[in-house]
Design a protein around this motif. Structure first.
Motif, PDB file in Angstrom:
ATOM      1  N   ASP A  18      10.686   9.927   4.419  1.00 35.87           N
ATOM      2  CA  ASP A  18      10.835   9.888   2.961  1.00 35.87           C
ATOM      3  C   ASP A  18       9.585   9.341   2.287  1.00 35.87           C
ATOM      4  O   ASP A  18       9.545   9.199   1.067  1.00 35.87           O
ATOM      5  CB  ASP A  18      12.056   9.059   2.565  1.00 35.87           C
ATOM      6  N   ASN A  19       8.568   9.000   3.083  1.00 34.94           N
ATOM      7  CA  ASN A  19       7.342   8.406   2.545  1.00 34.94           C
ATOM      8  C   ASN A  19       6.159   8.955   3.333  1.00 34.94           C
ATOM      9  O   ASN A  19       6.056   8.733   4.542  1.00 34.94           O
ATOM     10  CB  ASN A  19       7.394   6.886   2.658  1.00 34.94           C
ATOM     11  N   LEU A  20       5.275   9.676   2.657  1.00 34.79           N
ATOM     12  CA  LEU A  20       4.104  10.268   3.314  1.00 34.79           C
ATOM     13  C   LEU A  20       2.824   9.515   2.959  1.00 34.79           C
ATOM     14  O   LEU A  20       1.726  10.065   3.070  1.00 34.79           O
ATOM     15  CB  LEU A  20       3.974  11.740   2.924  1.00 34.79           C
ATOM     16  N   GLN A  21       2.960   8.263   2.549  1.00 35.58           N
ATOM     17  CA  GLN A  21       1.764   7.464   2.291  1.00 35.58           C
ATOM     18  C   GLN A  21       0.881   7.406   3.533  1.00 35.58           C
ATOM     19  O   GLN A  21       1.373   7.160   4.641  1.00 35.58           O
ATOM     20  CB  GLN A  21       2.145   6.036   1.910  1.00 35.58           C
ATOM     21  N   ASP A  22      -0.410   7.594   3.355  1.00 34.04           N
ATOM     22  CA  ASP A  22      -1.392   7.357   4.413  1.00 34.04           C
ATOM     23  C   ASP A  22      -1.692   5.856   4.373  1.00 34.04           C
ATOM     24  O   ASP A  22      -2.567   5.394   3.648  1.00 34.04           O
ATOM     25  CB  ASP A  22      -2.648   8.183   4.130  1.00 34.04           C
ATOM     26  N   ASP A  23      -0.933   5.068   5.161  1.00 32.28           N
ATOM     27  CA  ASP A  23      -1.006   3.612   5.062  1.00 32.28           C
ATOM     28  C   ASP A  23      -2.430   3.087   5.126  1.00 32.28           C
ATOM     29  O   ASP A  23      -2.837   2.235   4.332  1.00 32.28           O
ATOM     30  CB  ASP A  23      -0.190   2.968   6.189  1.00 32.28           C
ATOM     31  N   LEU A  24      -3.188   3.564   6.104  1.00 24.87           N
ATOM     32  CA  LEU A  24      -4.526   3.027   6.333  1.00 24.87           C
ATOM     33  C   LEU A  24      -5.439   3.300   5.142  1.00 24.87           C
ATOM     34  O   LEU A  24      -6.194   2.422   4.710  1.00 24.87           O
ATOM     35  CB  LEU A  24      -5.117   3.622   7.612  1.00 24.87           C
ATOM     36  N   ALA A  25      -5.373   4.521   4.606  1.00 24.82           N
ATOM     37  CA  ALA A  25      -6.228   4.870   3.468  1.00 24.82           C
ATOM     38  C   ALA A  25      -5.791   4.139   2.208  1.00 24.82           C
ATOM     39  O   ALA A  25      -6.629   3.705   1.411  1.00 24.82           O
ATOM     40  CB  ALA A  25      -6.198   6.381   3.239  1.00 24.82           C
ATOM     41  N   VAL A  26      -4.471   3.986   2.005  1.00 24.70           N
ATOM     42  CA  VAL A  26      -3.979   3.294   0.816  1.00 24.70           C
ATOM     43  C   VAL A  26      -4.455   1.847   0.812  1.00 24.70           C
ATOM     44  O   VAL A  26      -4.927   1.328  -0.212  1.00 24.70           O
ATOM     45  CB  VAL A  26      -2.440   3.360   0.756  1.00 24.70           C
ATOM     46  N   MET A  27      -4.353   1.154   1.947  1.00 28.53           N
ATOM     47  CA  MET A  27      -4.798  -0.240   1.996  1.00 28.53           C
ATOM     48  C   MET A  27      -6.291  -0.362   1.749  1.00 28.53           C
ATOM     49  O   MET A  27      -6.747  -1.319   1.116  1.00 28.53           O
ATOM     50  CB  MET A  27      -4.409  -0.858   3.346  1.00 28.53           C
ATOM     51  N   ALA A  28      -7.062   0.617   2.252  1.00 23.46           N
ATOM     52  CA  ALA A  28      -8.512   0.575   2.059  1.00 23.46           C
ATOM     53  C   ALA A  28      -8.898   0.738   0.595  1.00 23.46           C
ATOM     54  O   ALA A  28      -9.990   0.333   0.187  1.00 23.46           O
ATOM     55  CB  ALA A  28      -9.184   1.667   2.898  1.00 23.46           C
ATOM     56  N   LYS A  29      -8.000   1.319  -0.223  1.00 25.31           N
ATOM     57  CA  LYS A  29      -8.264   1.488  -1.650  1.00 25.31           C
ATOM     58  C   LYS A  29      -7.598   0.409  -2.490  1.00 25.31           C
ATOM     59  O   LYS A  29      -7.757   0.398  -3.704  1.00 25.31           O
ATOM     60  CB  LYS A  29      -7.759   2.857  -2.105  1.00 25.31           C
ATOM     61  N   SER A  30      -6.850  -0.486  -1.849  1.00 25.85           N
ATOM     62  CA  SER A  30      -6.040  -1.439  -2.595  1.00 25.85           C
ATOM     63  C   SER A  30      -6.466  -2.882  -2.390  1.00 25.85           C
ATOM     64  O   SER A  30      -5.714  -3.799  -2.703  1.00 25.85           O
ATOM     65  CB  SER A  30      -4.563  -1.276  -2.212  1.00 25.85           C
ATOM     66  N   GLY A  31      -7.651  -3.082  -1.825  1.00 28.89           N
ATOM     67  CA  GLY A  31      -8.138  -4.454  -1.732  1.00 28.89           C
ATOM     68  C   GLY A  31      -8.910  -4.801  -0.485  1.00 28.89           C
ATOM     69  O   GLY A  31      -9.703  -5.741  -0.482  1.00 28.89           O
ATOM     70  N   ILE A  32      -8.691  -4.080   0.635  1.00 26.80           N
ATOM     71  CA  ILE A  32      -9.424  -4.399   1.869  1.00 26.80           C
ATOM     72  C   ILE A  32     -10.109  -3.130   2.376  1.00 26.80           C
ATOM     73  O   ILE A  32      -9.451  -2.147   2.706  1.00 26.80           O
ATOM     74  CB  ILE A  32      -8.495  -4.998   2.955  1.00 26.80           C
ATOM     75  N   ALA A  33     -11.414  -3.135   2.452  1.00 28.95           N
ATOM     76  CA  ALA A  33     -12.175  -1.973   2.908  1.00 28.95           C
ATOM     77  C   ALA A  33     -12.244  -1.953   4.429  1.00 28.95           C
ATOM     78  O   ALA A  33     -12.071  -2.977   5.096  1.00 28.95           O
ATOM     79  CB  ALA A  33     -13.587  -2.008   2.325  1.00 28.95           C
ATOM     80  N   TYR A  34     -12.506  -0.774   4.991  1.00 33.39           N
ATOM     81  CA  TYR A  34     -12.717  -0.672   6.432  1.00 33.39           C
ATOM     82  C   TYR A  34     -13.928  -1.506   6.843  1.00 33.39           C
ATOM     83  O   TYR A  34     -14.916  -1.590   6.116  1.00 33.39           O
ATOM     84  CB  TYR A  34     -12.955   0.784   6.850  1.00 33.39           C
ATOM     85  N   ARG A  35     -13.866  -2.109   7.999  1.00 32.83           N
ATOM     86  CA  ARG A  35     -15.006  -2.841   8.529  1.00 32.83           C
ATOM     87  C   ARG A  35     -16.057  -1.856   9.031  1.00 32.83           C
ATOM     88  O   ARG A  35     -15.759  -0.690   9.352  1.00 32.83           O
ATOM     89  CB  ARG A  35     -14.580  -3.764   9.668  1.00 32.83           C
TER      90      ARG A  35
END
Length: 656
Positions: free
Chosen positions: A312-329
Motif C-alpha cells: 500500500d506504500n511505494l515510497q522509495d525509503d532510501l531516496a526519500v530520507m536522502a531528500k528529507s535531511g540526511i544525504a548519502y555518505r
C-alpha cells in the motif's frame, strides 16, 4: 460520514473525532481552520500543514489506524504492538522471549560517547538518560504532559549499571548500522541544542533526539511515537522533537528498542508505514525478511520500496530520507585498494549499485582465504564475495543461503568466504557486493535494502605485503598563524604494521610515530592557502598520499607607520599634512582604506578635539583642513576583517 483519528484528549485513549467538530483547531505555529468550518475545509487545511494533497491524507487516515493529527493538523504516528510491530501471535511474527544481551564491545566508560560518524553535520541522538519535554508540539498540540521523562532503567537506580550499558551499546550498534549509508552521526553523546535544532534554512547542523524512556504516556501496546517529515524542519527550539521509544513496553529488549528507534526516526525523515492494501497497515514480512517501516522485527529488517505482494506504500525509503535531511555518505572505496593481509579492513556498501573492490597479491602458490562479514549486530547487508584474477576472470564467488538463526530475531548466512587450497601466485581482486535472496514479492528480498557495513579479512600464507593504503581521512583546522592536521589510519596496512607517517607541508617533510593522529604547524601567514600531504609508512614503504588544502583565516592588518606631519596654510586655508607608511603585516587580506585621525591637543598634550577622515588604500599622505590649533596624527589600516591598531602619534604641528 468519514471519521478521522485526531490527537487523544485524554492520554492513552485514542479517540476517533469527526471532522465536523473543531478538534483540529487550537494553538499552533501552523495554520489551522477555525470553528464552524466544514470537514472538507478542515481536511484541506490539515493536508496543507503536512505538504500533501487532501486526497492522499484522507486515504492515509482511513487505512492506517496509527496515523494521527494533532490539534494543529500535523501528522504523527502512534505505533502499537497490536498492529504487528512487536511480533507475536497477533502479527504472525516470531514470538518475543527474554534474550541474553551480549556484553558491550566497548569499554563501559565510553558508553555515552559513542559516535558512528563524528564530524557529520547531521545527528541522530540516542537519548538514554532522560529529557525534559516542555514547550514542544507534544505538549502544545498533542496534550502530552510537560515533565522530565526518565531514561532507560532496569532498576530504581539513577546510575547506569553494566547490564544497562550493555543494552545502550547494543542499541547504538544496531541503529548505526541502519543509517550507515548516510552522512549522519548516530551518537549516545548529547550534541547540545545547536546539534539538534535548525535555526534557519541556512543552518546545516541539525538532527533529531530519539528519547528512550519507560514512561509510556500513549497507552499500553504503544511502542513509539513520532511526527512525520520534521527532521529538517526549521525550529530553533526543536518543536517537533523528540521521537519516542518506550523501553518498558518491550521489556528493555535492545533489538526491539533499536527497531523502534529506526522506525520512529524514519517517520521524522518523511517515511510512512509499509502495509498491504488487503491487510494490515504494518506488513509483517515473509521468510526472514520484514520492512523497517512495517512490522520491523524479522530476522532481517531492511528499508523498502514496496517490492512485496500488494503493497500500500511505494515510497522509495532510501531516496526519500536522502531528500528529507540526511544525504548519502561519500563512497569509501571508489577505486581498488590494497586489502588487509594481517587485519580486517572495514567499509560500507552505501547503495545497491555500490561494489567495493580490493587488490591482493599472492606471492607464491599456496592457501588463500578471504572472509567478508556484515555488521556484528543487526546487519542489513547480505554479502556476495568474489575473487577475480588480474584480467577480470572469475576465480571464485560465494553467496551462502541466508536464514533465521537460533535467535529468531537474527539472520545467518549474510557473510561470505572464498577459499583456495593452492591459489597460484599473481595479482587478484576481491569484490564485495550486496545481494538479495529468493523472490522479494513473497519469499525473500532484493538487493535494494542490502546495504550497510562490513569487514574483510584475508588469510594467505604467502601473500606479499604492500605499502599501506591511503589514510581513511585527513582534515585540517587553522588559526591565522597555524594549521593542525588530523587524520585516521589507513583502511589497510598492506600486510605490514604501520611504522609512522610522513607529513609534507610548505616544502617541509615531518616524520611522525605510528600512534600519531595530529600535528600542528605554526608561524604561518594569515589568509594563505597551504597544501598538506600525508602518507602512512610500513616496512615496505610509503603508501599513496592523501592531500588537502587549508587556508589560514585572515586577520586585521598590523599597525601603520606614521611619519612626520607638516602644517601649512595654502590659499589662506588652515591645513596640516599627515604622512605614513603601510603596515608590515597585511593580515592576509587586501586593505580597503585608511582611517586618519587628527587629534587637537592643548599645551600639556591632552586631547581636546578630534577629526577623522577616510583615505583611499593606495594613499600615503593626506592634507586635512583644520581649525587653528596644535595637532598630532594617528592612522590605522582597514581590511575586510576589520581595522588594525592605531599607529603611534606623529610629531606635534601647529595649524594656523
Amino acid at each position: 460520514m468519514r471519521r478521522f483519528p485526531l490527537v487523544p484528549l485524554v492520554l492513552g485513549i485514542a479517540l476517533a473525532v469527526s471532522l465536523t467538530t473543531p478538534a483540529l483547531a487550537g494553538p499552533s505555529a501552523d495554520p489551522a481552520p477555525g470553528p464552524g468550518i466544514g470537514p472538507d475545509a478542515r481536511l484541506r487545511a490539515a493536508a496543507a500543514v503536512n505538504g500533501m494533497s487532501a486526497t492522499r491524507l484522507e486515504r492515509l487516515l482511513e487505512r492506517d489506524p496509527a496515523a494521527r493529527l494533532d490539534r494543529g493538523g500535523r501528522l504523527f504516528y502512534r505505533d502499537t504492538a497490536k498492529a504487528g510491530a512487536a511480533g507475536g501471535a497477533e502479527s504472525g511474527g516470531p514470538t518475543t522471549s527474554a534474550r541474553a544481551v551480549p556484553a558491550a564491545p566497548f569499554p563501559y566508560a565510553e558508553t555515552f560517547t559513542l559516535h558512528s560518524r563524528p564530524g557529520s553535520n547531521r545527528t541522530i541522538y540516542l537519548d538514554f538518560d532522560g529529557h525534559s519535554v516542555v514547550d514542544t508540539a507534544w505538549n502544545d498540540q498533542a496534550g502530552v504532559q510537560a515533565r522530565n521523562y526518565p531514561g532507560l532503567s532496569l532498576d530504581a537506580s539513577a546510575t547506569f549499571s553494566d547490564a544497562e550499558r550493555d543494552i545502550v551499546q547494543d542499541v547504538w550498534l544496531r541503529v548505526s548500522e541502519d543509517f550507515a549509508p548516510y552522512d549522519v552521526d548516530v551518537t549516545t553523546q548529547d550534541p547540545g541544542r545547536a546539534g539538534l535544532t535548525r535555526d534557519s534554512s541556512g543552518d546545516q547542523v541539525f538532527g533529531v533526539r530519539a528519547l528512550v524512556t519507560p514512561v509510556n504516556w500513549c497507552g499500553g501496546g504503544c511502542l513509539g511515537v513520532a511526527y512525520v517529515d520534521v527532521f529538517d524542519k526549521v525550529s530553533s527550539t526543536g518543536y517537533f522533537q523528540p521521537a519516542w521509544a518506550f523501553s518498558d513496553e518491550v521489556d528493555n529488549d535492545p533489538i526491539q528498542i533499536a527497531e523502534t528507534i529506526t522506525h520512529e526516526v524514519g517517520h521524522t525523515l518523511a517515511l510512512n508505514h509499509d502495509g498491504q492494501n488487503s491487510g494490515s497497515a504494518y506488513y509483517v514480512g515473509h521468510g526472514i525478511w520484514s520492512p523497517v517501516m512495517g512490522a520491523a522485527y524479522g530476522a532481517l529488517t531492511q528499508f523498502s520500496k514496496g517490492e512485496y505482494v500488494d503493497p500500500d506504500n511505494l515510497q522509495d525509503d532510501l531516496a526519500v530520507m536522502a531528500k528529507s535531511g540526511i544525504a548519502y555518505r561519500q563512497d569509501d572505496h571508489t577505486v581498488p585498494t590494497g586489502a588487509p593481509l594481517s587485519r580486517a579492513v572495514t567499509g560500507v556498501i552505501g547503495r545497491r549499485t555500490d561494489t567495493d573492490t580490493f587488490a591482493v597479491t599472492q606471492g607464491c602458490a599456496g592457501p588463500f582465504t578471504a572472509t567478508a562479514s556484515p555488521a556484528p549486530r543487526g546487519p542489513n547487508l547480505d554479502i556476495r564475495l568474489t575473487l577475480r584474477s588480474a584480467d577480470g576472470s572469475l576465480v571464485s564467488s560465494n553467496d551462502p543461503p541466508s536464514g533465521r538463526g537460533a535467535n529468531d530475531f537474527e539472520a545467518v548466512g549474510l557473510d561470505a568466504q572464498v577459499t583456495s587450497s593452492n591459489l597460484p601466485a599473481g595479482s587478484y581482486t576481491l569484490e564485495i557486493d550486496g545481494v538479495g535472496a529468493g523472490n522479494p514479492r513473497s519469499t525473500g528480498y532484493s538487493d535494494y535494502g542490502s546495504i550497510g557495513g562490513y569487514s574483510l579479512d584475508v588469510d594467505a600464507s604467502c601473500a606479499v605485503a604492500a605499502a599501506p593504503t591511503q589514510l581513511n581521512s585527513l582534515t585540517g583546522s587553522a588559526t591565522p598563524t597555524s594549521v593542525t592536521a588530523t587524520w585516521r589510519p589507513p583502511t589497510s596496512n598492506g600486510g605490514s604494521a604501520v611504522t609512522g607517517y610522513l607529513l609534507t607541508f610548505g616544502g617541509t617533510t615531518v616524520s611522525l610515530a605510528a600512534d600519531a593522529r595530529e600535528h600542528t604547524f605554526t608561524g604561518l601567514a594569515p589568509g594563505t592557502d597551504y597544501a598538506l600531504r600525508v602518507h602512512a609508512v610500513n616496512a615496505v614503504g610509503a603508501g599513496p598520499e592523501r592531500a588537502i588544502s587549508v587556508r589560514t583565516p585572515a586577520t586585521r592588518p598590523g599597525a601603520a607607520r606614521i611619519r612626520d606631519a607638516v602644517a601649512g596654510s595654502p590659499g589662506g586655508k588652515v591645513t596640516a599634512k599627515a604622512r605614513w607608511r603601510a603596515p608590515l603585516e597585511s593580515g592576509g587580506s587586501t586593505r580597503t582604506r585608511y582611517k586618519l585621525r587628527a587629534l587637537r591637543v592643548d599645551s600639556s598634550g591632552d586631547v581636546v578635539g578630534r577629526k577623522t577622515v577616510t583615505v583611499d588604500p593606495d594613499r600615503r599622505k593626506k592634507v586635512v583642513k583644520l581649525a587653528p590649533g596644535r595637532y598630532v596624527f594617528r592612522v590605522r589600516a582597514v581590511n575586510a576583517v576589520g581595522a588594525g591598531p592605531w599607529s603611534p602619534k606623529s610629531n606635534r604641528v601647529r595649524a594656523r
